[in-house]
Every structure is written in structure tokens, then in C-alpha cells.
Design a protein around this motif. Structure first.
Motif, PDB file in Angstrom:
ATOM      1  N   GLY A 114       0.862  -1.406  -0.067  1.00  0.00           N
ATOM      2  CA  GLY A 114      -0.071   0.035  -0.081  1.00  0.00           C
ATOM      3  C   GLY A 114       0.800   1.243  -0.054  1.00  0.00           C
ATOM      4  N   THR A 115       0.394   2.344   0.637  1.00  0.00           N
ATOM      5  CA  THR A 115       0.968   3.544   1.064  1.00  0.00           C
ATOM      6  C   THR A 115       1.114   4.050   2.455  1.00  0.00           C
ATOM      7  N   LEU A 116       1.999   4.641   2.592  1.00  0.00           N
ATOM      8  CA  LEU A 116       2.413   5.124   3.936  1.00  0.00           C
ATOM      9  C   LEU A 116       2.174   6.627   4.445  1.00  0.00           C
ATOM     10  N   GLY A 117       1.899   6.776   5.675  1.00  0.00           N
ATOM     11  CA  GLY A 117       1.898   8.229   6.063  1.00  0.00           C
ATOM     12  C   GLY A 117       0.697   8.829   6.276  1.00  0.00           C
ATOM     13  N   LEU A 131       9.633   5.148  -0.913  1.00  0.00           N
ATOM     14  CA  LEU A 131       8.500   5.209  -0.008  1.00  0.00           C
ATOM     15  C   LEU A 131       7.211   5.522  -0.481  1.00  0.00           C
ATOM     16  N   PRO A 132       6.333   4.512  -0.575  1.00  0.00           N
ATOM     17  CA  PRO A 132       4.976   4.772  -1.331  1.00  0.00           C
ATOM     18  C   PRO A 132       4.173   5.934  -0.807  1.00  0.00           C
ATOM     19  N   ARG A 133       3.775   6.625  -1.298  1.00  0.00           N
ATOM     20  CA  ARG A 133       2.903   7.980  -0.606  1.00  0.00           C
ATOM     21  C   ARG A 133       1.948   8.319  -1.615  1.00  0.00           C
ATOM     22  N   LEU A 134       0.637   8.702  -0.865  1.00  0.00           N
ATOM     23  CA  LEU A 134      -0.464   9.517  -1.345  1.00  0.00           C
ATOM     24  C   LEU A 134      -0.004  10.791  -1.898  1.00  0.00           C
ATOM     25  N   ALA A 135      -0.587  11.642  -2.879  1.00  0.00           N
ATOM     26  CA  ALA A 135       0.062  12.740  -3.368  1.00  0.00           C
ATOM     27  C   ALA A 135       0.004  13.837  -2.419  1.00  0.00           C
ATOM     28  N   GLU A 136      -0.894  13.793  -1.340  1.00  0.00           N
ATOM     29  CA  GLU A 136      -0.895  14.788  -0.323  1.00  0.00           C
ATOM     30  C   GLU A 136       0.334  14.753   0.745  1.00  0.00           C
ATOM     31  N   VAL A 137       0.408  13.192   1.076  1.00  0.00           N
ATOM     32  CA  VAL A 137       1.884  12.977   1.927  1.00  0.00           C
ATOM     33  C   VAL A 137       3.046  13.201   1.251  1.00  0.00           C
ATOM     34  N   ALA A 138       3.141  12.935  -0.007  1.00  0.00           N
ATOM     35  CA  ALA A 138       4.187  13.342  -0.913  1.00  0.00           C
ATOM     36  C   ALA A 138       4.524  14.831  -0.744  1.00  0.00           C
ATOM     37  N   GLY A 155       5.202   7.890  10.479  1.00  0.00           N
ATOM     38  CA  GLY A 155       3.848   8.002  10.986  1.00  0.00           C
ATOM     39  C   GLY A 155       3.463   6.546  10.992  1.00  0.00           C
ATOM     40  N   GLY A 156       2.616   6.508  12.003  1.00  0.00           N
ATOM     41  CA  GLY A 156       1.986   5.101  12.193  1.00  0.00           C
ATOM     42  C   GLY A 156       0.238   4.940  11.960  1.00  0.00           C
ATOM     43  N   GLU A 157      -0.270   4.039  11.995  1.00  0.00           N
ATOM     44  CA  GLU A 157      -1.619   3.857  12.201  1.00  0.00           C
ATOM     45  C   GLU A 157      -2.031   3.407  10.777  1.00  0.00           C
ATOM     46  N   ASP A 158      -1.147   3.148   9.667  1.00  0.00           N
ATOM     47  CA  ASP A 158      -1.483   2.731   8.256  1.00  0.00           C
ATOM     48  C   ASP A 158      -1.921   1.209   8.357  1.00  0.00           C
ATOM     49  N   TYR A 159      -1.345   0.391   9.081  1.00  0.00           N
ATOM     50  CA  TYR A 159      -1.497  -1.021   8.970  1.00  0.00           C
ATOM     51  C   TYR A 159      -1.247  -1.724   7.719  1.00  0.00           C
ATOM     52  N   GLU A 160      -0.094  -1.090   7.144  1.00  0.00           N
ATOM     53  CA  GLU A 160       0.426  -1.850   5.938  1.00  0.00           C
ATOM     54  C   GLU A 160       1.168  -2.940   6.570  1.00  0.00           C
ATOM     55  N   LEU A 161       1.890  -3.631   5.734  1.00  0.00           N
ATOM     56  CA  LEU A 161       2.909  -4.762   5.990  1.00  0.00           C
ATOM     57  C   LEU A 161       4.218  -4.328   5.529  1.00  0.00           C
ATOM     58  N   LEU A 162       5.237  -4.996   6.233  1.00  0.00           N
ATOM     59  CA  LEU A 162       6.514  -4.613   6.020  1.00  0.00           C
ATOM     60  C   LEU A 162       7.341  -6.255   5.869  1.00  0.00           C
ATOM     61  N   LEU A 215       2.616  -3.473  -4.065  1.00  0.00           N
ATOM     62  CA  LEU A 215       3.831  -3.957  -3.388  1.00  0.00           C
ATOM     63  C   LEU A 215       4.928  -2.942  -4.068  1.00  0.00           C
ATOM     64  N   THR A 216       5.887  -2.381  -2.842  1.00  0.00           N
ATOM     65  CA  THR A 216       6.978  -1.574  -3.329  1.00  0.00           C
ATOM     66  C   THR A 216       8.168  -2.067  -2.467  1.00  0.00           C
ATOM     67  N   ALA A 217       9.476  -2.281  -3.279  1.00  0.00           N
ATOM     68  CA  ALA A 217      10.701  -2.501  -2.607  1.00  0.00           C
ATOM     69  C   ALA A 217      11.216  -1.063  -2.328  1.00  0.00           C
ATOM     70  N   VAL A 218      11.630  -0.932  -0.869  1.00  0.00           N
ATOM     71  CA  VAL A 218      12.131   0.069  -0.258  1.00  0.00           C
ATOM     72  C   VAL A 218      13.429   0.325   0.342  1.00  0.00           C
ATOM     73  N   GLY A 219      13.961  -0.711   0.098  1.00  0.00           N
ATOM     74  CA  GLY A 219      15.436  -0.634   0.845  1.00  0.00           C
ATOM     75  C   GLY A 219      15.724  -2.466   0.967  1.00  0.00           C
ATOM     76  N   ARG A 220      17.148  -2.430   1.625  1.00  0.00           N
ATOM     77  CA  ARG A 220      17.680  -3.811   2.017  1.00  0.00           C
ATOM     78  C   ARG A 220      17.912  -3.856   3.390  1.00  0.00           C
ATOM     79  N   CYS A 221      18.221  -5.293   3.792  1.00  0.00           N
ATOM     80  CA  CYS A 221      18.605  -5.676   5.068  1.00  0.00           C
ATOM     81  C   CYS A 221      20.209  -5.671   4.853  1.00  0.00           C
ATOM     82  N   VAL A 222      20.691  -5.123   5.750  1.00  0.00           N
ATOM     83  CA  VAL A 222      22.258  -5.070   6.047  1.00  0.00           C
ATOM     84  C   VAL A 222      22.962  -5.508   7.358  1.00  0.00           C
ATOM     85  N   ASP A 223      24.065  -5.443   7.558  1.00  0.00           N
ATOM     86  CA  ASP A 223      24.766  -5.930   8.632  1.00  0.00           C
ATOM     87  C   ASP A 223      24.168  -5.195   9.909  1.00  0.00           C
ATOM     88  N   ALA A 224      23.992  -5.834  10.803  1.00  0.00           N
ATOM     89  CA  ALA A 224      23.319  -5.291  12.374  1.00  0.00           C
ATOM     90  C   ALA A 224      24.003  -4.076  12.644  1.00  0.00           C
TER      91      ALA A 224
END
Length: 334
Positions: free
Chosen positions: A172-175, A248-255, A268-275, A297-306
Motif C-alpha cells: 500500500g502507501t504510508l503516512g 517510500l510509497p505515498r499518496l500525493a498529499e503525503v508526498a 507515521g503510524g496507524e497505516d496498518y500496512e505490512l513490511l 507492493l513496493t521495494a523500499v530498501g535492503r537488510c544490511v549488517d546489524a
């Protein structure tokens, strides 16, 4: 007499972290061996007669999670159920039943309670679950606590499976929901598209099951903000992460708001999307999985060394500083 630090001084998630560690250390009754995923994830998972059962509970409390002039009674009931279904979705579970416990002032309108509970039943049934019962009691303010259970017929996703090199994928979208809340708290009127994301979140059940079946390594429900919840996933998995702010996927107003200096999509919280944390072969099929699940579904980054921690990266590749990484019940005032 010294009583030690307060919840505000400790913080919500550090308190929960030490509580979960204490609960995991308890030997418990002999039946506790059927606890497959202990406290500390989006759901607990227990062994069932045919399939494991995911269990979760969450509360919406007046003047903490919502105010009466923000949304109607039916929207409130649906939202109370949806936030729990989202936890089930993060585990790849199929909703089966819900329980609803209401605490309300004695002078609360009966017709409003009818609307809330009818909406809870509707939201449950729309997800394939039955409203199986609950409780009613009195309290100074309105509170709706939902417990939800779902079956896990295939792979169970947890927060603890991410690996270095995995892609980070969000639904979905965030924020938008957080931007609506910020506008209300500032005394303004949010854009209608932002209000809709707060009042009618969507539990991404189909996406959770599709990504679990496809081979995602880990997942978490985004309720406290992307960076905050990603931090929980990374801590459970022993990895770090780099998130590209521009992706990060956003609606136009959030962008527009984020371009003006906010970070609603990242924090921002309260979106209840999944990561999700996904290996390369799953990420290569994102378009097909999006069609299969009916979910963007949008790829937004990668996992790296802790050791690198969790970094939000600007377009030029430098770290982007944020004022807060997400919601904390005991540090944040609504």
C-alpha cells in the motif's frame, strides 16, 4: 520509598521487550510446549489440532487512539477489528474468529454501541471470521479491545527471519493516517484522502498469505511507523537496514507534506500496512504477487549488517535525520 522508573521514563517498547524476555524465561505449565511463537511478535502462535493458531489482541482507547469527532461509530468498530486482522496478516494467517470487549461510560448512547458492534461483526465476516463473543463493562472513557485468532495453513512469518541482503517490501502507501491525525491535533481539517486512510485501514491478509507462500523471510505489521517497526524486525532478526526515503510509497498529499520537511511516510503510524523482508527471487516476482494479492507492493530498501543500524537514506545516499522514529504510548501525547 523508591519505586523505580515510570513507564514514560522506560518507554513502551523497552518495557515490552523486557516483559517478553521475562515471559519467555518462565517454564510455564506442561501445555506451554504447544506455544510455537512466544510473546514478542505480531501474534502468538499455538499448536492446533490441524493447523497452528495465531492469536492477537489490541485496544482502541478514546483520547489515546481516537477522538469521537474523528470518525463515525461504524468506522470505529471496523477499525478496531482491522488493526487486529493486520497482526494476523503479518504472520500469514487466515482470520477465523474475533472477540470484542467494550468498556464504556454508563451514559454512552446504546445506539452508538449497536453501530460499533454491528461494524465489528461486519469487518470480521468480511475477512472470513466469526464474531464469537466478548464482554461489556463500564469505564470513564470508551475502549474497544478485540482479540482475533487465525489459522496458519502454510508458512508462518515472524519478525525473526530476515537476512542480510533481503529486500524490504511494503504494501500500500504510508503516512496518510498519521498526516490526518497531525492535522486534527493542529486544529485543522485533513484532506479527505488522508481521513479515509485513518478511518478505513485495510488488513492485508491476502498479501501476507501470498508473500508467506512465495518465500518471504520475515514480516511485521506497520502500526507505529515504518522506521519504528522496521527496528523491531531488525532487532528480532539480528540485522540492520537501509531504507531509501524517495522510494517510500505515498499518496500525493503525503508526498507534498514530506517534500515540505515532514516524514510521515517514514515515521507515521496507524497505516496498518505490512513490511516484508524478501529474498531476491521473491522480489523479482513483486508485480505478479501484487496482482495475485490485489495489493500494491513496493521495494523500499535492503537488510544490511546489524552494525550499520537502521538508516533512512536521502536521494544522494546520505543519512536523513528524523525527529522521531514512531509512536510510543508512554512518550507521546495524543
Amino acid at each position: 520509598m523508591a519505586h523505580g522508573p515510570t513507564l514514560r521514563e522506560i518507554g513502551e517498547h523497552p518495557f515490552l521487550g523486557r516483559l517478553c524476555a521475562r515471559m519467555r524465561a518462565r517454564r510455564g505449565p506442561s501445555g506451554a510446549g504447544r506455544l510455537l511463537v512466544p510473546p514478542g511478535d505480531d501474534c502468538a502462535v499455538v499448536g492446533g489440532s490441524a493447523h497452528p493458531l495465531a492469536l492477537t489482541t489490541d485496544a482502541l482507547v478514546e483520547d489515546v487512539h481516537f477522538r469521537r469527532d474523528w470518525l463515525g461509530w461504524r468506522a470505529l468498530g471496523r477499525r478496531a477489528v482491522t488493526v487486529n486482522l493486520s497482526d494476523l496478516a503479518a504472520m500469514g494467517a487466515l482470520p477465523a474468529w474475533t472477540l470484542v470487549a467494550i468498556a464504556a461510560p454508563a451514559d454512552f448512547p446504546a445506539h452508538a454501541l449497536d453501530e460499533i458492534l454491528d461494524a465489528c461483526a461486519d469487518a470480521s465476516e468480511d475477512a472470513g471470521a466469526a464474531l464469537a463473543g466478548g464482554n461489556l463493562t463500564t469505564a470513564p472513557v470508551l475502549s474497544i479491545t478485540v482479540t482475533a485468532g487465525g489459522t496458519i495453513a502454510g508458512r508462518c512469518l515472524t519478525r525473526g527471519g530476515a537476512r542480510v541482503g533481503d529486500h524490504l517490501v511494503v504494501t500500500g502507501t504510508l503516512g496518510a493516517a498519521a498526516a490526518a491525525v497531525a492535522a486534527w491535533l493542529a486544529g485543522g481539517t485533513p484532506d479527505a484522502t488522508l481521513v479515509e486512510r485513518f478511518t478505513t485501514p485495510v488488513a492485508r491478509v491476502d498479501a501476507g498469505r501470498a508473500l508467506a507462500a512465495a518465500g518471504a523471510h520475515a514480516a511485521i505489521d506497520v502500526s507505529d511507523g515504518l522506521l519504528a517497526d522496521l527496528g523491531h524486525l531488525c532487532a528480532a532478526s539480528g540485522v540492520g537496514a537501509i531504507v531509501e526515503r524517495a522510494r517510500l510509497p505515498r499518496l500525493a498529499e503525503v508526498a507534498r507534506l514530506d517534500a515540505a520537511g515532514h516524514d510521515f511516510a517514514a515515521c507515521g503510524g496507524e497505516d496498518y500496512e505490512l513490511l516484508f523482508a524478501c529474498p531476491e527471487d521473491v522480489t523479482a516476482r513483486l508485480d505478479a504477487l501484487a496482482r495475485e494479492s490485489g495489493t500494491p507492493l513496493t521495494a523500499v530498501g535492503r537488510c544490511v549488517d546489524a552494525a550499520l543500524g537502521v538508516v533512512l537514506q536521502d536521494e544522494n545516499g546520505s543519512p536523513h535525520a528524523v525527529r522521531t522514529r514512531g509512536f510510543d504510548h508512554f512518550a507521546t501525547k495524543t
